[in-house]
Design a protein around this motif. Sequence first.
Motif, PDB file in Angstrom:
ATOM      1  N   VAL A 104       0.862  -1.169   0.000  1.00  0.00           N
ATOM      2  CA  VAL A 104       0.000   0.000   0.000  1.00  0.00           C
ATOM      3  C   VAL A 104       0.904   1.225   0.000  1.00  0.00           C
ATOM      4  N   GLU A 105       0.666   2.135  -0.937  1.00  0.00           N
ATOM      5  CA  GLU A 105       1.458   3.353  -1.067  1.00  0.00           C
ATOM      6  C   GLU A 105       0.606   4.531  -0.636  1.00  0.00           C
ATOM      7  N   TYR A 106       1.220   5.479   0.064  1.00  0.00           N
ATOM      8  CA  TYR A 106       0.519   6.658   0.557  1.00  0.00           C
ATOM      9  C   TYR A 106       1.212   7.903   0.055  1.00  0.00           C
ATOM     10  N   GLU A 107       0.410   8.908  -0.288  1.00  0.00           N
ATOM     11  CA  GLU A 107       0.970  10.177  -0.738  1.00  0.00           C
ATOM     12  C   GLU A 107       0.004  11.289  -0.364  1.00  0.00           C
ATOM     13  N   ARG A 108       0.521  12.353   0.222  1.00  0.00           N
ATOM     14  CA  ARG A 108      -0.289  13.545   0.464  1.00  0.00           C
ATOM     15  C   ARG A 108      -0.106  14.465  -0.730  1.00  0.00           C
ATOM     16  N   GLU A 109      -1.188  14.723  -1.434  1.00  0.00           N
ATOM     17  CA  GLU A 109      -1.142  15.593  -2.606  1.00  0.00           C
ATOM     18  C   GLU A 109      -1.516  17.020  -2.206  1.00  0.00           C
ATOM     19  N   THR A 110      -1.223  17.957  -3.088  1.00  0.00           N
ATOM     20  CA  THR A 110      -1.671  19.323  -2.860  1.00  0.00           C
ATOM     21  C   THR A 110      -3.191  19.339  -2.875  1.00  0.00           C
ATOM     22  N   GLY A 111      -3.772  20.278  -2.194  1.00  0.00           N
ATOM     23  CA  GLY A 111      -5.224  20.355  -2.132  1.00  0.00           C
ATOM     24  C   GLY A 111      -5.817  19.507  -1.023  1.00  0.00           C
TER      25      GLY A 111
ATOM     26  N   ALA B  20     -22.980   1.372   0.577  1.00  0.00           N
ATOM     27  CA  ALA B  20     -24.081   1.263   1.545  1.00  0.00           C
ATOM     28  C   ALA B  20     -23.594   1.550   2.963  1.00  0.00           C
ATOM     29  N   ALA B  21     -22.444   0.979   3.334  1.00  0.00           N
ATOM     30  CA  ALA B  21     -21.896   1.205   4.674  1.00  0.00           C
ATOM     31  C   ALA B  21     -21.542   2.671   4.876  1.00  0.00           C
ATOM     32  N   ALA B  22     -20.962   3.286   3.877  1.00  0.00           N
ATOM     33  CA  ALA B  22     -20.577   4.697   3.967  1.00  0.00           C
ATOM     34  C   ALA B  22     -21.803   5.582   4.099  1.00  0.00           C
ATOM     35  N   PHE B  23     -22.815   5.335   3.298  1.00  0.00           N
ATOM     36  CA  PHE B  23     -24.039   6.122   3.349  1.00  0.00           C
ATOM     37  C   PHE B  23     -24.638   6.068   4.743  1.00  0.00           C
ATOM     38  N   ASN B  24     -24.695   4.865   5.322  1.00  0.00           N
ATOM     39  CA  ASN B  24     -25.260   4.702   6.665  1.00  0.00           C
ATOM     40  C   ASN B  24     -24.433   5.411   7.731  1.00  0.00           C
ATOM     41  N   ALA B  25     -23.136   5.604   7.473  1.00  0.00           N
ATOM     42  CA  ALA B  25     -22.253   6.285   8.427  1.00  0.00           C
ATOM     43  C   ALA B  25     -22.146   7.783   8.148  1.00  0.00           C
ATOM     44  N   GLY B  26     -22.827   8.264   7.105  1.00  0.00           N
ATOM     45  CA  GLY B  26     -22.779   9.680   6.774  1.00  0.00           C
ATOM     46  C   GLY B  26     -21.498  10.105   6.080  1.00  0.00           C
ATOM     47  N   ILE B  27     -20.876   9.181   5.374  1.00  0.00           N
ATOM     48  CA  ILE B  27     -19.622   9.461   4.671  1.00  0.00           C
ATOM     49  C   ILE B  27     -19.902   9.468   3.172  1.00  0.00           C
ATOM     50  N   ASN B  28     -19.332  10.444   2.469  1.00  0.00           N
ATOM     51  CA  ASN B  28     -19.509  10.543   1.017  1.00  0.00           C
ATOM     52  C   ASN B  28     -18.526   9.629   0.299  1.00  0.00           C
ATOM     53  N   VAL B  29     -19.039   8.806  -0.602  1.00  0.00           N
ATOM     54  CA  VAL B  29     -18.211   7.889  -1.375  1.00  0.00           C
ATOM     55  C   VAL B  29     -18.588   8.012  -2.849  1.00  0.00           C
ATOM     56  N   ALA B  30     -17.564   8.011  -3.698  1.00  0.00           N
ATOM     57  CA  ALA B  30     -17.797   7.995  -5.140  1.00  0.00           C
ATOM     58  C   ALA B  30     -16.841   6.992  -5.762  1.00  0.00           C
ATOM     59  N   PHE B  31     -17.250   6.414  -6.872  1.00  0.00           N
ATOM     60  CA  PHE B  31     -16.434   5.456  -7.593  1.00  0.00           C
ATOM     61  C   PHE B  31     -16.136   6.049  -8.958  1.00  0.00           C
ATOM     62  N   LYS B  32     -14.859   6.247  -9.255  1.00  0.00           N
ATOM     63  CA  LYS B  32     -14.424   6.912 -10.479  1.00  0.00           C
ATOM     64  C   LYS B  32     -13.485   6.000 -11.256  1.00  0.00           C
ATOM     65  N   THR B  33     -13.371   6.259 -12.560  1.00  0.00           N
ATOM     66  CA  THR B  33     -12.507   5.426 -13.393  1.00  0.00           C
ATOM     67  C   THR B  33     -11.165   6.087 -13.693  1.00  0.00           C
ATOM     68  N   SER B  34     -10.943   7.304 -13.185  1.00  0.00           N
ATOM     69  CA  SER B  34      -9.640   7.955 -13.377  1.00  0.00           C
ATOM     70  C   SER B  34      -9.287   8.784 -12.143  1.00  0.00           C
ATOM     71  N   GLU B  35      -8.000   8.987 -11.946  1.00  0.00           N
ATOM     72  CA  GLU B  35      -7.548   9.798 -10.821  1.00  0.00           C
ATOM     73  C   GLU B  35      -7.976  11.252 -10.994  1.00  0.00           C
TER      74      GLU B  35
ATOM     75  N   ALA C 157     -10.707  12.391 -12.444  1.00  0.00           N
ATOM     76  CA  ALA C 157     -12.131  12.472 -12.075  1.00  0.00           C
ATOM     77  C   ALA C 157     -12.302  12.390 -10.565  1.00  0.00           C
ATOM     78  N   ALA C 158     -11.511  11.550  -9.922  1.00  0.00           N
ATOM     79  CA  ALA C 158     -11.578  11.425  -8.463  1.00  0.00           C
ATOM     80  C   ALA C 158     -11.154  12.730  -7.789  1.00  0.00           C
ATOM     81  N   ARG C 159     -10.066  13.326  -8.266  1.00  0.00           N
ATOM     82  CA  ARG C 159      -9.602  14.611  -7.707  1.00  0.00           C
ATOM     83  C   ARG C 159     -10.665  15.695  -7.859  1.00  0.00           C
ATOM     84  N   ASP C 160     -11.254  15.771  -9.045  1.00  0.00           N
ATOM     85  CA  ASP C 160     -12.289  16.778  -9.291  1.00  0.00           C
ATOM     86  C   ASP C 160     -13.444  16.608  -8.300  1.00  0.00           C
ATOM     87  N   TRP C 161     -13.888  15.366  -8.098  1.00  0.00           N
ATOM     88  CA  TRP C 161     -14.989  15.114  -7.189  1.00  0.00           C
ATOM     89  C   TRP C 161     -14.585  15.438  -5.746  1.00  0.00           C
TER      90      TRP C 161
END
Length: 132
Positions: free
Chosen positions: A14-21, A106-121, A123-127
């Motif tokens: 598992v690789e971790y990186e803190r990006e700008t933003g 479903a688990a995230a929704f029930n916990a009040g956490i926003n989740v999205a599934f994207k096909t590119s990094e 698109a994920a950054r934009d969201w």
Amino acid sequence: MGSIALDQGASGRVEYERETGGIVKVRFVGDIDIDLLHQSSDKIAEEVKAGRRRIMVCVAEANPLFTPIEVVDEFHRVFAGPVRGTKFAYVSPENLFGKHFMLIEAAAFNAGINVAFKTSEDAARDWLKSDS
């Protein structure tokens, strides 16, 4: 943050990186067993508790060696605390890990956490940066 092989016995990493933003990018590569999932979830939880609320999880190069139910159990174990307002964007080719994603959503929704599934990094950054 750099690259970290949390579990030296696992063939995956598992690789971790803190990006700008304020985005924390987490990339799963190779075979990911339940122990490595536990360790990486704890690391992600540390980031969230430190106030980093935009998490990009890249799984396109991962091979999960756990069940969708184990993912949900792990989600509840780690994120049972005050993480409302956290956004998770999962990056994966379409239809990869479909069962896992539906249960995470479903688990995230029930916990009040926003989740999205994207096909590119991008698109994920934009969201993650958006107000939605």
